[in-house]
Design a protein around this motif. Structure first.
Motif, PDB file in Angstrom:
ATOM      1  N   THR A 103       2.380  13.707  14.292  1.00  0.00           N
ATOM      2  CA  THR A 103       2.578  12.546  15.158  1.00  0.00           C
ATOM      3  C   THR A 103       3.728  11.703  14.613  1.00  0.00           C
ATOM      4  OG1 THR A 103       1.550  10.550  16.083  1.00  0.00           O
ATOM      5  CG2 THR A 103       0.844  11.204  13.885  1.00  0.00           C
ATOM      6  N   ASP A 104       4.289  10.871  15.487  1.00  0.00           N
ATOM      7  CA  ASP A 104       5.362   9.984  15.027  1.00  0.00           C
ATOM      8  C   ASP A 104       4.828   8.641  14.544  1.00  0.00           C
ATOM      9  OD1 ASP A 104       4.638   8.890  17.462  1.00  0.00           O
ATOM     10  OD2 ASP A 104       6.682   8.670  18.200  1.00  0.00           O
ATOM     11  N   MET A 105       3.517   8.436  14.581  1.00  0.00           N
ATOM     12  CA  MET A 105       2.930   7.177  14.107  1.00  0.00           C
ATOM     13  C   MET A 105       3.105   7.076  12.590  1.00  0.00           C
ATOM     14  SD  MET A 105      -0.485   6.955  16.459  1.00  0.00           S
ATOM     15  CE  MET A 105      -1.063   5.546  15.559  1.00  0.00           C
ATOM     16  N   CYS A 106       3.488   5.879  12.119  1.00  0.00           N
ATOM     17  CA  CYS A 106       3.731   5.721  10.689  1.00  0.00           C
ATOM     18  C   CYS A 106       3.718   4.248  10.303  1.00  0.00           C
ATOM     19  CB  CYS A 106       5.066   6.348  10.311  1.00  0.00           C
ATOM     20  SG  CYS A 106       6.490   5.554  11.087  1.00  0.00           S
ATOM     21  N   ASN A 107       3.661   4.018   9.002  1.00  0.00           N
ATOM     22  CA  ASN A 107       3.730   2.665   8.453  1.00  0.00           C
ATOM     23  C   ASN A 107       5.167   2.257   8.144  1.00  0.00           C
ATOM     24  OD1 ASN A 107       1.112   4.104   7.363  1.00  0.00           O
ATOM     25  ND2 ASN A 107       0.621   1.964   7.736  1.00  0.00           N
ATOM     26  N   ALA A 108       6.007   3.269   7.895  1.00  0.00           N
ATOM     27  CA  ALA A 108       7.411   3.007   7.598  1.00  0.00           C
ATOM     28  C   ALA A 108       8.222   4.248   7.943  1.00  0.00           C
ATOM     29  CB  ALA A 108       7.591   2.648   6.134  1.00  0.00           C
ATOM     30  N   PHE A 109       9.498   4.052   8.233  1.00  0.00           N
ATOM     31  CA  PHE A 109      10.378   5.192   8.495  1.00  0.00           C
ATOM     32  C   PHE A 109      11.793   4.882   8.042  1.00  0.00           C
ATOM     33  CE2 PHE A 109      11.004   2.660  12.342  1.00  0.00           C
ATOM     34  CZ  PHE A 109      12.384   2.728  12.521  1.00  0.00           C
ATOM     35  N   ALA A 110      12.541   5.955   7.830  1.00  0.00           N
ATOM     36  CA  ALA A 110      13.975   5.857   7.520  1.00  0.00           C
ATOM     37  C   ALA A 110      14.679   6.906   8.361  1.00  0.00           C
ATOM     38  CB  ALA A 110      14.241   6.104   6.044  1.00  0.00           C
ATOM     39  N   ASN A 111      15.648   6.479   9.141  1.00  0.00           N
ATOM     40  CA  ASN A 111      16.409   7.428   9.947  1.00  0.00           C
ATOM     41  C   ASN A 111      17.222   8.331   9.034  1.00  0.00           C
ATOM     42  OD1 ASN A 111      15.621   6.535  12.555  1.00  0.00           O
ATOM     43  ND2 ASN A 111      16.978   4.795  12.330  1.00  0.00           N
ATOM     44  N   ALA A 112      17.080   9.622   9.258  1.00  0.00           N
ATOM     45  CA  ALA A 112      17.829  10.589   8.448  1.00  0.00           C
ATOM     46  C   ALA A 112      19.288  10.578   8.874  1.00  0.00           C
ATOM     47  CB  ALA A 112      17.238  11.988   8.627  1.00  0.00           C
ATOM     48  N   ILE A 113      20.137  10.848   7.940  1.00  0.00           N
ATOM     49  CA  ILE A 113      21.570  10.941   8.179  1.00  0.00           C
ATOM     50  C   ILE A 113      21.970  12.337   7.736  1.00  0.00           C
ATOM     51  CG2 ILE A 113      23.829   9.979   7.577  1.00  0.00           C
ATOM     52  CD1 ILE A 113      22.325   7.357   6.875  1.00  0.00           C
TER      53      ILE A 113
ATOM     54  N   VAL B 200       9.707  -1.030   7.870  1.00  0.00           N
ATOM     55  CA  VAL B 200       8.266  -1.091   7.620  1.00  0.00           C
ATOM     56  C   VAL B 200       7.581  -1.840   8.757  1.00  0.00           C
ATOM     57  CG1 VAL B 200       6.493  -1.843   5.982  1.00  0.00           C
ATOM     58  CG2 VAL B 200       8.732  -1.071   5.142  1.00  0.00           C
ATOM     59  N   TRP B 201       6.401  -1.337   9.171  1.00  0.00           N
ATOM     60  CA  TRP B 201       5.636  -1.959  10.248  1.00  0.00           C
ATOM     61  C   TRP B 201       5.225  -3.370   9.865  1.00  0.00           C
ATOM     62  CZ3 TRP B 201       4.893  -1.486  15.176  1.00  0.00           C
ATOM     63  CH2 TRP B 201       3.839  -2.170  15.791  1.00  0.00           C
TER      64      TRP B 201
ATOM     65  N   ILE C 175       6.558   7.402   6.381  1.00  0.00           N
ATOM     66  CA  ILE C 175       5.480   7.148   5.426  1.00  0.00           C
ATOM     67  C   ILE C 175       4.269   6.781   6.268  1.00  0.00           C
ATOM     68  CG2 ILE C 175       4.632   5.761   3.506  1.00  0.00           C
ATOM     69  CD1 ILE C 175       7.549   5.204   2.740  1.00  0.00           C
ATOM     70  N   ASP C 176       3.185   7.527   6.074  1.00  0.00           N
ATOM     71  CA  ASP C 176       2.011   7.388   6.936  1.00  0.00           C
ATOM     72  C   ASP C 176       0.743   7.290   6.090  1.00  0.00           C
ATOM     73  OD1 ASP C 176       0.070   7.529   8.909  1.00  0.00           O
ATOM     74  OD2 ASP C 176       0.804   9.389   9.776  1.00  0.00           O
ATOM     75  N   SER C 177      -0.023   6.221   6.286  1.00  0.00           N
ATOM     76  CA  SER C 177      -1.268   6.032   5.541  1.00  0.00           C
ATOM     77  C   SER C 177      -2.340   7.042   5.933  1.00  0.00           C
ATOM     78  CB  SER C 177      -1.807   4.612   5.735  1.00  0.00           C
ATOM     79  OG  SER C 177      -2.140   4.401   7.092  1.00  0.00           O
TER      80      SER C 177
ATOM     81  N   ALA D 167       0.815  -1.221   0.000  1.00  0.00           N
ATOM     82  CA  ALA D 167       0.000   0.000   0.000  1.00  0.00           C
ATOM     83  C   ALA D 167       0.845   1.265   0.000  1.00  0.00           C
ATOM     84  CB  ALA D 167      -0.946   0.009   1.195  1.00  0.00           C
ATOM     85  N   ILE D 168       2.072   1.192   0.511  1.00  0.00           N
ATOM     86  CA  ILE D 168       2.922   2.381   0.529  1.00  0.00           C
ATOM     87  C   ILE D 168       3.580   2.631  -0.819  1.00  0.00           C
ATOM     88  CG2 ILE D 168       3.345   2.242   3.006  1.00  0.00           C
ATOM     89  CD1 ILE D 168       6.150   1.137   2.395  1.00  0.00           C
ATOM     90  N   ASN D 169       3.597   1.631  -1.694  1.00  0.00           N
ATOM     91  CA  ASN D 169       4.211   1.787  -3.014  1.00  0.00           C
ATOM     92  C   ASN D 169       3.418   2.766  -3.857  1.00  0.00           C
ATOM     93  OD1 ASN D 169       5.955  -0.224  -2.210  1.00  0.00           O
ATOM     94  ND2 ASN D 169       5.050  -1.796  -3.503  1.00  0.00           N
ATOM     95  N   GLY D 170       4.104   3.543  -4.664  1.00  0.00           N
ATOM     96  CA  GLY D 170       3.415   4.435  -5.577  1.00  0.00           C
ATOM     97  C   GLY D 170       4.141   5.745  -5.776  1.00  0.00           C
ATOM     98  N   THR D 171       3.494   6.613  -6.507  1.00  0.00           N
ATOM     99  CA  THR D 171       4.032   7.930  -6.818  1.00  0.00           C
ATOM    100  C   THR D 171       3.514   8.943  -5.810  1.00  0.00           C
ATOM    101  OG1 THR D 171       4.112   7.386  -9.170  1.00  0.00           O
ATOM    102  CG2 THR D 171       4.115   9.731  -8.599  1.00  0.00           C
TER     103      THR D 171
END
Length: 141
Positions: A48-58, A73-74, A40-42, A2-6
């Motif tokens: 909020t910090d709730m999400c379906n996926a995250f990437a730690n920033a560098i 990914v959750w 990435i949040d549906s 579901a997170i895939n897409g443009t």
């Protein structure tokens, strides 16, 4: 899936660009300053910090489309986010046009419009609609 897409830029959030999924599903990508993460949040762009996926920033990663980011990914069955090396966010044009090769020259058929077709080895890949021509990344050996 579901997170895939443009996703398209929809404004700013957390002093960084925020993006909404183009299909209208409501998904968003935003930066969460408190934890220095891309989310990435549906549920869309929200505070909020709730999400379906995250990437730690560098340091220096000011965009979620950086190929070096590792997305977690959750996984409901495990009750936590887990790294998924197959997940990539990238910024790429939807179309690429090749022009300039003379019509009488070898490989002139390479001229034309190529549409984003997917990801090959973590990089955008393009296919010409009316032929078997493709543009993709090939790592130097």
């Amino acid at each position: 899936a579901a997170i895939n897409g443009t996703y398209h830029c929809c404004g700013m959030f957390g002093r960084r660009p925020a993006y909404r999924k183009a299909d209208g599903a409501g998904h968003a990508i935003r930066y969460w300053e408190a934890e220095k993460r891309w989310l990435i949040d549906s549920e869309g762009v929200r505070d909020t910090d709730m999400c379906n996926a995250f990437a730690n920033a560098i340091d220096g990663f000011n965009h979620p489309g950086d190929q070096r980011l590792v997305w977690s990914v959750w996984e409901a069955s495990r009750g936590k986010h887990l790294p998924d090396d197959a997940v990539r966010a990238f910024a790429a044009p939807h179309w690429v046009t090749i022009s300039g090769r003379g019509p009488q020259r070898e490989n002139a058929a390479a001229n034309g419009e190529y549409e984003l077709a997917g990801i090959v080895e973590g990089r955008p890949a393009y296919k010409k609609a009316d032929a078997n021509h493709a543009i993709r990344y090939l790592e130097e050996e």
